[in-house]
Design a protein around this motif. Structure first.
Motif, short mmCIF file in Angstrom:
data_model
loop_
_atom_site.label_atom_id
_atom_site.label_comp_id
_atom_site.label_asym_id
_atom_site.label_seq_id
_atom_site.Cartn_x
_atom_site.Cartn_y
_atom_site.Cartn_z
N LYS A 91 37.43 -48.22 45.62
CA LYS A 91 36.89 -49.47 46.18
C LYS A 91 37.70 -50.64 45.65
CE LYS A 91 32.53 -51.90 46.95
NZ LYS A 91 31.06 -51.90 46.68
N SER A 92 38.11 -51.52 46.56
CA SER A 92 38.90 -52.68 46.17
C SER A 92 37.99 -53.84 45.78
CB SER A 92 39.84 -53.09 47.31
OG SER A 92 39.09 -53.66 48.37
N ASN A 93 38.59 -54.86 45.18
CA ASN A 93 37.80 -56.02 44.79
C ASN A 93 37.44 -56.91 45.98
OD1 ASN A 93 40.30 -57.04 45.33
ND2 ASN A 93 40.75 -57.70 43.24
N THR A 94 37.87 -56.49 47.19
CA THR A 94 37.48 -57.19 48.42
C THR A 94 36.44 -56.40 49.21
OG1 THR A 94 39.35 -56.19 49.62
CG2 THR A 94 39.71 -58.36 48.60
N SER A 95 35.80 -55.43 48.51
CA SER A 95 34.70 -54.62 49.08
C SER A 95 35.17 -53.59 50.10
CB SER A 95 33.61 -55.51 49.72
OG SER A 95 33.05 -56.35 48.76
N ARG A 96 36.46 -53.35 50.20
CA ARG A 96 36.94 -52.25 51.05
C ARG A 96 36.86 -50.96 50.24
NH1 ARG A 96 42.59 -53.55 53.59
NH2 ARG A 96 41.97 -51.77 54.88
N SER A 97 36.59 -49.86 50.92
CA SER A 97 36.43 -48.58 50.21
C SER A 97 37.08 -47.46 51.00
CB SER A 97 34.94 -48.28 49.98
OG SER A 97 34.25 -48.19 51.21
N TRP A 98 37.53 -46.43 50.26
CA TRP A 98 38.16 -45.25 50.85
C TRP A 98 37.70 -44.01 50.10
CZ3 TRP A 98 40.52 -49.64 49.19
CH2 TRP A 98 41.14 -50.45 50.13
N GLY A 99 37.85 -42.88 50.74
CA GLY A 99 37.58 -41.60 50.11
C GLY A 99 38.85 -40.76 50.10
N HIS A 130 32.44 -77.84 61.56
CA HIS A 130 32.52 -78.97 60.63
C HIS A 130 33.54 -79.96 61.15
CE1 HIS A 130 32.13 -81.02 56.78
NE2 HIS A 130 33.46 -81.07 56.69
N ASN A 131 33.08 -81.18 61.33
CA ASN A 131 33.93 -82.26 61.85
C ASN A 131 34.61 -81.87 63.16
OD1 ASN A 131 33.30 -83.93 59.70
ND2 ASN A 131 35.06 -83.26 58.47
N GLY A 132 33.86 -81.20 64.02
CA GLY A 132 34.37 -80.83 65.33
C GLY A 132 35.27 -79.62 65.35
N VAL A 133 35.45 -78.95 64.20
CA VAL A 133 36.30 -77.76 64.12
C VAL A 133 35.42 -76.55 63.86
CG1 VAL A 133 38.24 -76.65 62.96
CG2 VAL A 133 38.22 -79.14 63.27
N PHE A 134 35.63 -75.48 64.62
CA PHE A 134 34.86 -74.25 64.49
C PHE A 134 35.58 -73.32 63.51
CE2 PHE A 134 33.54 -69.99 65.82
CZ PHE A 134 32.16 -70.13 65.82
N HIS A 135 34.88 -72.89 62.45
CA HIS A 135 35.45 -72.01 61.42
C HIS A 135 34.70 -70.69 61.43
CE1 HIS A 135 37.67 -75.43 59.63
NE2 HIS A 135 36.57 -76.12 59.93
N LEU A 136 35.43 -69.61 61.20
CA LEU A 136 34.86 -68.26 61.22
C LEU A 136 35.29 -67.49 59.99
CD1 LEU A 136 33.28 -66.04 62.81
CD2 LEU A 136 35.47 -65.40 63.85
N MET A 137 34.35 -66.75 59.42
CA MET A 137 34.63 -65.87 58.28
C MET A 137 33.95 -64.53 58.53
SD MET A 137 33.56 -66.38 54.26
CE MET A 137 34.56 -67.86 54.07
N GLN A 138 34.62 -63.44 58.18
CA GLN A 138 34.05 -62.10 58.40
C GLN A 138 34.36 -61.22 57.21
OE1 GLN A 138 35.11 -60.32 62.12
NE2 GLN A 138 34.17 -58.34 61.64
N THR A 139 33.36 -60.47 56.75
CA THR A 139 33.56 -59.53 55.66
C THR A 139 34.09 -58.21 56.21
OG1 THR A 139 31.29 -58.71 55.81
CG2 THR A 139 31.70 -60.58 54.34
N ASN A 140 34.58 -57.36 55.32
CA ASN A 140 35.14 -56.08 55.72
C ASN A 140 34.02 -55.08 56.06
OD1 ASN A 140 37.87 -56.82 55.28
ND2 ASN A 140 37.58 -56.54 53.09
N ASP A 141 34.35 -54.13 56.91
CA ASP A 141 33.43 -53.02 57.16
C ASP A 141 33.32 -52.16 55.90
OD1 ASP A 141 33.34 -53.99 59.72
OD2 ASP A 141 34.71 -52.47 60.54
N SER A 142 32.22 -51.45 55.79
CA SER A 142 32.03 -50.53 54.66
C SER A 142 31.41 -49.24 55.16
CB SER A 142 31.15 -51.17 53.59
OG SER A 142 29.87 -51.49 54.13
#
Length: 423
Positions: A77-85, A235-247
């Motif tokens: 598991k990475s420190n960005t919440s991504r994980s592998w097996g 915010h101030n007329g600008v649309f911002h988007l953030m998305q977390t990783n799948d798990s």
């Protein structure tokens, strides 16, 4: 130029070439790796290296002595919440001894030890990190303003609730309005009854944080993907988007699958129906399974059993077979079997397998023959001339038969009475 001068010139060229292109340890894809580190992990232990947490999740089944084809199951598991097996082995025909995850971390099995004569299995893994230069990229505005911490579960039992929590923090001294969070329900899960939505719109005061969560339940065991959470803000007329990783999440438990098949053989007035029930445990936990089948009212059991109970390990399969004598010329509904199972954790369930319809085609009667002729032909085949005359006389006075169903009933009554006269 003499021979010696030529050799000296060639040597000088080679030296200059090596100075310009120094040797470095690279893999087949030209990735340069930093000095590897060997770590020994016992069952359940974990270690963190360069932002990656490596856990020895499981090992091959222990045997009286250590075997050379043992394997280890790792979770990274990475420190960005991504994980592998990853599964590694040393002398296995189908499992490799090395794997590269995320294009950055290389895992190589050095030693894997199991066996009943040691307290716990362990493995020595060589860990190498790719030497990839970091490129400074501009950080999006939203990443400087909002921090998201998402805590999805990574495993659960099938009868347990799975909680998914998200924490949102305002990192600035400004209020943030109309923040929207959108969670997608994972495939293979249902939301708990008290969960009426997985979308939230809210505001954050300066330096404030809020938490949101919901619970779900799995429909069956297996490995499932939990989609990342999406956050948006204008915010101030600008649309911002953030998305977390799948798990990923692993759901443990038994899963009993029952399929019924049958074969019908027409034998004149009766038919033979052979039924097979195939039972499989496709889950990863054992369970005691009790199966009881039901038969149509028009059938009689002539061979086999209608019930069976036994413990089924993961991947186990067995069949229940029986034969029925079917006395019907109409379509027959074959009911489903009743199935109940319980595992070692006392998780249990009861269900009914699918029902089926057996279509039996009726005999085609030619319209050119009259009702009386049909009666005569049927009686002649089963009785002598005297019985035929009595049957014909008995038919007189009866109303004319206008349907195939009533015709059959009359035929049966006449034949039974004719047989009684002969006796």
């Amino acid at each position: 130029m003499d021979h010696r001068s030529i050799l000296l010139a060639l040597a000088l060229v080679m030296c200059l070439t090596m100075l310009q292109h120094p040797a470095s340890a690279k893999s087949s894809n030209d990735t340069e790796w930093l000095t590897p580190l060997n770590v020994t992990l016992h069952w359940g232990e974990q270690v963190e290296i360069s932002g990656y947490t490596i856990t020895a999740q499981d090992f091959s089944a222990s045997k009286p002595v250590d075997t050379p084809d043992d394997y280890v199951m790792l979770k990274v598991k990475s420190n960005t919440s991504r994980s592998w097996g990853a599964i590694l082995a040393l002398n296995h025909s189908s499992i490799p001894n090395e794997t590269i995850l995320d294009g950055v971390i290389r895992l190589t099995a050095q030693d894997i030890v199991t066996g009943n004569n040691i307290p716990t299995p362990y493995a020595t893994i060589q860990v190498a990190i790719a030497n990839i230069p970091h490129i400074n990229k501009p950080v999006p505005w939203i990443h400087n303003v909002i921090r998201i911490k998402r805590l999805p579960a990574d495993e659960a039992n099938i009868d347990e609730r799975v909680y998914i929590w998200t924490e949102v923090v305002n990192l600035k001294d400004i209020p943030l309005e109309n923040i929207c969070i959108n969670e997608t329900l994972p495939d293979g899960f249902i939301a708990d009854p008290e969960v009426d939505h997985t979308n939230w719109t809210f505001r954050l005061n300066p330096r404030e944080k809020k938490s949101f969560g919901y619970s779900i339940r799995a429909l069956r065991p297996g490995t499932f993907l939990i989609p990342g959470m999406k956050l948006s803000i204008e915010h101030n007329g600008v649309f911002h988007l953030m998305q977390t990783n799948d798990s990923e999440i692993v759901i443990h438990g038994p899963y009993i699958d029952v399929k019924k098949s049958f074969f019908y053989k027409d034998m004149g007035e009766e038919g033979l129906l052979n039924v097979t029930l195939s039972v499989n445990n496709t889950g990863d936990r054992a369970a005691y399974v009790n199966l009881t089948d039901r038969i149509p009212e028009s059938c009689q059991l002539i061979a086999g059993n209608l019930s069976r109970g036994q413990v089924m390990q993961p991947s186990d399969a067995w069949e229940l077979k029986y034969s029925l004598l079917l006395r019907s010329t109409e379509n027959v509904i074959i009911p489903g079997a009743n199935v109940r199972f319980v595992d070692s954790r006392k998780y249990s369930d009861t269900f009914e397998s699918a029902s089926h319809v057996l279509k039996i085609e009726e005999s085609v009667i030619e319209e050119a023959l009259s009702d009386e002729e049909l009666l005569m032909e049927d009686v002649v085949q089963d009785n002598d001339a005297n019985t035929l005359e009595k049957a014909a006389e008995d038919k007189k006075g009866h109303d004319k038969i206008n349907s195939i169903s009533s015709l059959k009933k009359s035929l049966i009554n006449l034949v039974e009475r004719a047989i009684g006269w002969r006796m």
